[in-house]
Design a protein around this motif. Structure first.
Motif, short mmCIF file in Angstrom:
data_model
loop_
_atom_site.label_atom_id
_atom_site.label_comp_id
_atom_site.label_asym_id
_atom_site.label_seq_id
_atom_site.Cartn_x
_atom_site.Cartn_y
_atom_site.Cartn_z
N THR A 197 105.29 21.29 8.32
CA THR A 197 106.60 20.75 7.77
C THR A 197 106.22 19.27 7.25
OG1 THR A 197 107.44 19.86 9.94
CG2 THR A 197 108.34 21.97 8.90
N ARG B 253 103.68 31.65 9.56
CA ARG B 253 104.23 31.26 10.72
C ARG B 253 104.24 29.76 10.71
NH1 ARG B 253 103.89 35.98 14.11
NH2 ARG B 253 103.92 37.58 12.51
N VAL B 254 105.18 28.77 11.10
CA VAL B 254 105.12 27.30 11.22
C VAL B 254 105.34 27.05 12.72
CG1 VAL B 254 105.86 25.20 10.63
CG2 VAL B 254 105.77 27.22 8.73
N SER C 55 106.09 24.67 15.79
CA SER C 55 107.03 23.51 15.83
C SER C 55 107.48 23.55 17.39
CB SER C 55 108.28 23.50 15.07
OG SER C 55 108.98 22.64 15.24
N SER D 129 110.40 22.62 17.79
CA SER D 129 111.86 22.97 17.99
C SER D 129 111.98 24.46 18.42
CB SER D 129 112.29 22.57 16.58
OG SER D 129 113.48 23.19 16.17
N ARG E 216 115.40 27.96 15.14
CA ARG E 216 114.82 28.67 13.86
C ARG E 216 115.53 28.75 12.67
NH1 ARG E 216 112.87 30.42 18.52
NH2 ARG E 216 110.66 31.25 18.72
N THR F 229 116.40 26.08 10.91
CA THR F 229 115.80 25.03 10.21
C THR F 229 114.77 25.17 9.40
OG1 THR F 229 114.53 24.23 12.15
CG2 THR F 229 116.72 23.48 12.06
N VAL F 230 113.65 26.10 9.89
CA VAL F 230 112.24 26.27 9.29
C VAL F 230 112.10 27.85 9.22
CG1 VAL F 230 109.97 26.21 9.11
CG2 VAL F 230 111.58 24.05 10.07
N LEU G 167 109.72 29.95 11.65
CA LEU G 167 109.25 29.04 12.79
C LEU G 167 109.05 29.64 14.16
CD1 LEU G 167 111.00 25.64 13.55
CD2 LEU G 167 110.80 27.31 15.59
N THR H 116 107.67 28.40 18.25
CA THR H 116 107.87 27.27 19.27
C THR H 116 106.77 27.17 19.90
OG1 THR H 116 110.31 27.60 19.32
CG2 THR H 116 109.36 26.29 21.05
#
Length: 258
Positions: A15, A34-35, A37, A39, A42, A44-45, A48, A50
């Protein structure tokens, strides 16, 4: 022309300044992205997962089923080394087929703490036995501009007496997508922006773009770090890479350029 094989890619720092366009380009190329984070939200992005790179918590699950890891996250020298260690450990445990690390031109010749951390992560990868690729790029124009925006209370505009070779973020993102498609390549050729400009030229262009009338003053700083920059260790000799110029960045950011 052969179609690019879609892969499952985990992006750290997905991000951020470089991560955001890189994720978009990877998805446009058909990859399952996949990103990573810390956080857990899920919503928000997209894509995502974790996990905490600084502690290693959740990385085993986040790396499960991943074919390529694109490590772009950065938080400072000490944190970068810790994160690099956890990325290498998790990638090895998950038998990841390709780890891509974004580094900086001249990190092995410029004695900055931040640069030394990059070298340490490069060395971790080289000694890990993991299939990997390391890409070094010159500084983004955002960093050059940051030298001047930080001086908002200064009566003059100080600029280092050296050259810079800014490379546009989208150009680096595009190269990273090529690397993902190409597979593990070790240390690939460094990339630098399409033009070299002096610090004075960069400062004056920024001043024109922002309407600043302050005098531009070149400065030299004693010590090995400035000497290494002055020697051009942060530049890429030969044919430049990419098309995005510093002036174009100023135009996009401020509505005026060089």
């Amino acid at each position: 022309m052969n179609a690019v094989r879609a892969t499952t890619v985990l992006v750290t720092g997905g991000t951020g300044t470089l991560g955001t366009p890189t994720v978009s380009l990877l998805r446009a190329a058909g990859h399952d992205v996949r990103v990573l984070s810390r956080s857990t939200d899920r919503s928000t992005v997209p894509g995502l997962v974790t996990g905490d790179l600084t502690t290693g918590a959740g990385l085993r699950e986040a790396f499960d089923g991943i074919e390529v890891v694109l490590h772009l996250a950065t938080r400072g020298p000490r944190a970068d080394v810790e994160m690099g260690h956890h990325v290498v450990t998790a990638a090895r445990e998950a038998s990841v087929g390709h780890v891509v690390f974004q580094s900086i031109v001249g990190v092995d010749r410029i004695p900055l703490g931040y640069y030394r951390a990059k070298v340490e992560v490069e060395s971790m990868l080289a000694g890990s036995g993991l299939p990997h690729t390391v890409l070094r790029a010159t500084q983004f124009p955002q960093l050059v501009v940051g030298l001047y925006t930080a001086q908002r209370f200064s009566p003059v505009l100080l600029t280092p007496a050296l050259q810079v070779q800014p490379i546009a973020v989208p150009d680096v993102a595009a190269r990273l997508v090529e690397i993902v498609a190409a597979g593990p390549s070790g240390r690939v050729a460094d990339i630098g922006g399409p033009e070299r400009i002096t610090g004075r030229e960069a400062a004056r262009a920024w001043a024109r773009a922002t309407g600043s009338r302050r005098e531009v003053v070149r400065v030299r700083v004693p010590g090995r770090t400035f000497a290494a920059f002055a020697a051009g260790y942060h530049l890429v000799p030969g044919k430049p890479y990419g098309t995005g110029t510093y002036g174009q960045y100023l135009l996009e950011r401020y509505g005026s350029g060089r």
